[in-house]
Design a protein around this motif. Structure first.
Motif, PDB file in Angstrom:
ATOM      1  N   VAL A  15      44.702  -7.335  -7.539  1.00 58.01           N
ATOM      2  CA  VAL A  15      44.775  -7.350  -6.075  1.00 58.01           C
ATOM      3  C   VAL A  15      45.739  -8.438  -5.617  1.00 58.01           C
ATOM      4  CG1 VAL A  15      43.468  -7.808  -3.956  1.00 58.01           C
ATOM      5  CG2 VAL A  15      42.504  -6.325  -5.721  1.00 58.01           C
ATOM      6  N   ALA A  16      45.649  -9.625  -6.217  1.00 53.96           N
ATOM      7  CA  ALA A  16      46.557 -10.716  -5.858  1.00 53.96           C
ATOM      8  C   ALA A  16      48.009 -10.335  -6.151  1.00 53.96           C
ATOM      9  CB  ALA A  16      46.174 -11.992  -6.603  1.00 53.96           C
ATOM     10  N   ALA A  17      48.234  -9.674  -7.277  1.00 56.21           N
ATOM     11  CA  ALA A  17      49.591  -9.255  -7.631  1.00 56.21           C
ATOM     12  C   ALA A  17      50.132  -8.228  -6.646  1.00 56.21           C
ATOM     13  CB  ALA A  17      49.611  -8.686  -9.050  1.00 56.21           C
ATOM     14  N   VAL A  18      49.297  -7.290  -6.222  1.00 58.66           N
ATOM     15  CA  VAL A  18      49.722  -6.290  -5.241  1.00 58.66           C
ATOM     16  C   VAL A  18      50.065  -6.967  -3.912  1.00 58.66           C
ATOM     17  CG1 VAL A  18      48.915  -4.349  -3.824  1.00 58.66           C
ATOM     18  CG2 VAL A  18      48.546  -4.338  -6.303  1.00 58.66           C
ATOM     19  N   MET A  19      49.219  -7.918  -3.496  1.00 58.02           N
ATOM     20  CA  MET A  19      49.501  -8.622  -2.244  1.00 58.02           C
ATOM     21  C   MET A  19      50.789  -9.438  -2.338  1.00 58.02           C
ATOM     22  SD  MET A  19      45.875  -9.787  -0.553  1.00 58.02           S
ATOM     23  CE  MET A  19      45.184 -10.612  -1.959  1.00 58.02           C
ATOM     24  N   VAL A  56      46.509 -16.642  -0.580  1.00 56.83           N
ATOM     25  CA  VAL A  56      46.021 -17.994  -0.863  1.00 56.83           C
ATOM     26  C   VAL A  56      44.501 -18.012  -0.965  1.00 56.83           C
ATOM     27  CG1 VAL A  56      45.785 -20.305   0.121  1.00 56.83           C
ATOM     28  CG2 VAL A  56      48.014 -19.197   0.072  1.00 56.83           C
ATOM     29  N   PHE A  57      43.804 -17.463   0.017  1.00 57.48           N
ATOM     30  CA  PHE A  57      42.349 -17.524  -0.002  1.00 57.48           C
ATOM     31  C   PHE A  57      41.727 -16.554  -1.008  1.00 57.48           C
ATOM     32  CE2 PHE A  57      42.911 -19.559   4.224  1.00 57.48           C
ATOM     33  CZ  PHE A  57      42.389 -20.786   3.854  1.00 57.48           C
ATOM     34  N   TRP A  58      42.344 -15.414  -1.234  1.00 54.83           N
ATOM     35  CA  TRP A  58      41.868 -14.499  -2.272  1.00 54.83           C
ATOM     36  C   TRP A  58      41.986 -15.175  -3.636  1.00 54.83           C
ATOM     37  CZ3 TRP A  58      39.491  -9.805  -2.414  1.00 54.83           C
ATOM     38  CH2 TRP A  58      39.456  -9.154  -3.649  1.00 54.83           C
ATOM     39  N   GLY A  59      43.149 -15.772  -3.882  1.00 44.10           N
ATOM     40  CA  GLY A  59      43.352 -16.469  -5.150  1.00 44.10           C
ATOM     41  C   GLY A  59      42.380 -17.622  -5.335  1.00 44.10           C
ATOM     42  N   GLY A  60      42.154 -18.391  -4.271  1.00 46.79           N
ATOM     43  CA  GLY A  60      41.212 -19.497  -4.349  1.00 46.79           C
ATOM     44  C   GLY A  60      39.791 -19.033  -4.601  1.00 46.79           C
ATOM     45  N   ALA A  61      39.429 -17.900  -4.066  1.00 43.11           N
ATOM     46  CA  ALA A  61      38.069 -17.386  -4.217  1.00 43.11           C
ATOM     47  C   ALA A  61      37.844 -16.708  -5.561  1.00 43.11           C
ATOM     48  CB  ALA A  61      37.748 -16.400  -3.089  1.00 43.11           C
ATOM     49  N   PHE A  62      38.816 -15.930  -6.028  1.00 42.92           N
ATOM     50  CA  PHE A  62      38.567 -15.047  -7.167  1.00 42.92           C
ATOM     51  C   PHE A  62      39.448 -15.269  -8.397  1.00 42.92           C
ATOM     52  CE2 PHE A  62      37.375 -12.518  -3.364  1.00 42.92           C
ATOM     53  CZ  PHE A  62      36.016 -12.437  -3.616  1.00 42.92           C
ATOM     54  N   MET A 138      32.357 -17.553  -1.569  1.00 41.42           N
ATOM     55  CA  MET A 138      32.534 -17.601  -3.020  1.00 41.42           C
ATOM     56  C   MET A 138      32.490 -19.035  -3.538  1.00 41.42           C
ATOM     57  SD  MET A 138      32.457 -14.723  -4.394  1.00 41.42           S
ATOM     58  CE  MET A 138      32.881 -15.309  -6.022  1.00 41.42           C
ATOM     59  N   LEU A 139      33.030 -19.981  -2.766  1.00 45.03           N
ATOM     60  CA  LEU A 139      32.947 -21.376  -3.195  1.00 45.03           C
ATOM     61  C   LEU A 139      31.500 -21.850  -3.249  1.00 45.03           C
ATOM     62  CD1 LEU A 139      35.899 -23.385  -1.631  1.00 45.03           C
ATOM     63  CD2 LEU A 139      35.657 -22.460  -3.916  1.00 45.03           C
TER      64      LEU A 139
END
Length: 171
Positions: A15-19, A56-62, A138-139
């Motif tokens: 998902v991060a790569a697609v974004m 940024v927030f997706w990566g930080g969460a997952f 998630m944090l």
């Protein structure tokens, strides 16, 4: 359980790569319309900002793991193994507790934005900013789980994939 977590991590990376790919594509469109066509497309700026926020927030969460974060650990590596476990538990509880305490205000702020839309694309701003709520949640889960696992005897360095030798982290 570990297999499920591994599949979830791969999905989160995908998902991060697609974004990031979408962000790069929109950025190229922005450059083309601005400098080649001499007619900037306003939607590209808004899309880039929104995608960057989500990445940024997706990566930080997952995606990011504990070992990926910057640490100021001079005191941590200078103390013995048992005190490092205490430090790890206290810091995990403090981070998780702080984020948990902020969740109601965070949720209130995000839901307040359901009445507003972005200027160009018209996306509801609660949808744009809901990723921060996901990140915060998630944090909370991650750090309370970390405190629980360390309290049950896990070595914080093993959880992070690091070792401490002679007052230094080694990989």
């Amino acid at each position: 359980m570990e297999r499920l977590i591994a599949k979830g991590r791969v999905f989160a990376l995908d998902v991060a790569a697609v974004m990031l790919g979408a962000l790069f594509l929109v950025f190229l469109i922005q450059i083309f319309t601005r400098y080649v066509l001499n007619a900037p497309a306003l939607w590209t700026l808004e899309a880039c900002l929104t995608l960057w926020l989500w990445v940024v927030f997706w990566g930080g969460a997952f995606v990011l793991q504990e070992r990926d974060h910057v640490r100021f650990d001079v005191l941590y590596v200078a103390v013995g193994r048992n005190l490092r476990r205490v430090f790890a538990m206290v810091s995990a509880i403090a981070i998780g507790g702080g984020m948990l305490a902020a969740l109601p205000a965070t949720w209130s702020y995000i839901t307040f934005y359901q009445i507003k839309r972005s200027a160009v694309l018209g996306i509801r701003l609660d949808v744009v900013f809901c990723i921060y709520g996901i990140f915060a949640g998630m944090l909370v889960l991650r750090y309370f789980w970390r405190a629980f696992v360390v309290a049950r005897g896990a070595d914080p360095e093993e959880l992070d994939g690091r070792q401490v030798q002679d007052g230094y982290h080694v990989q």
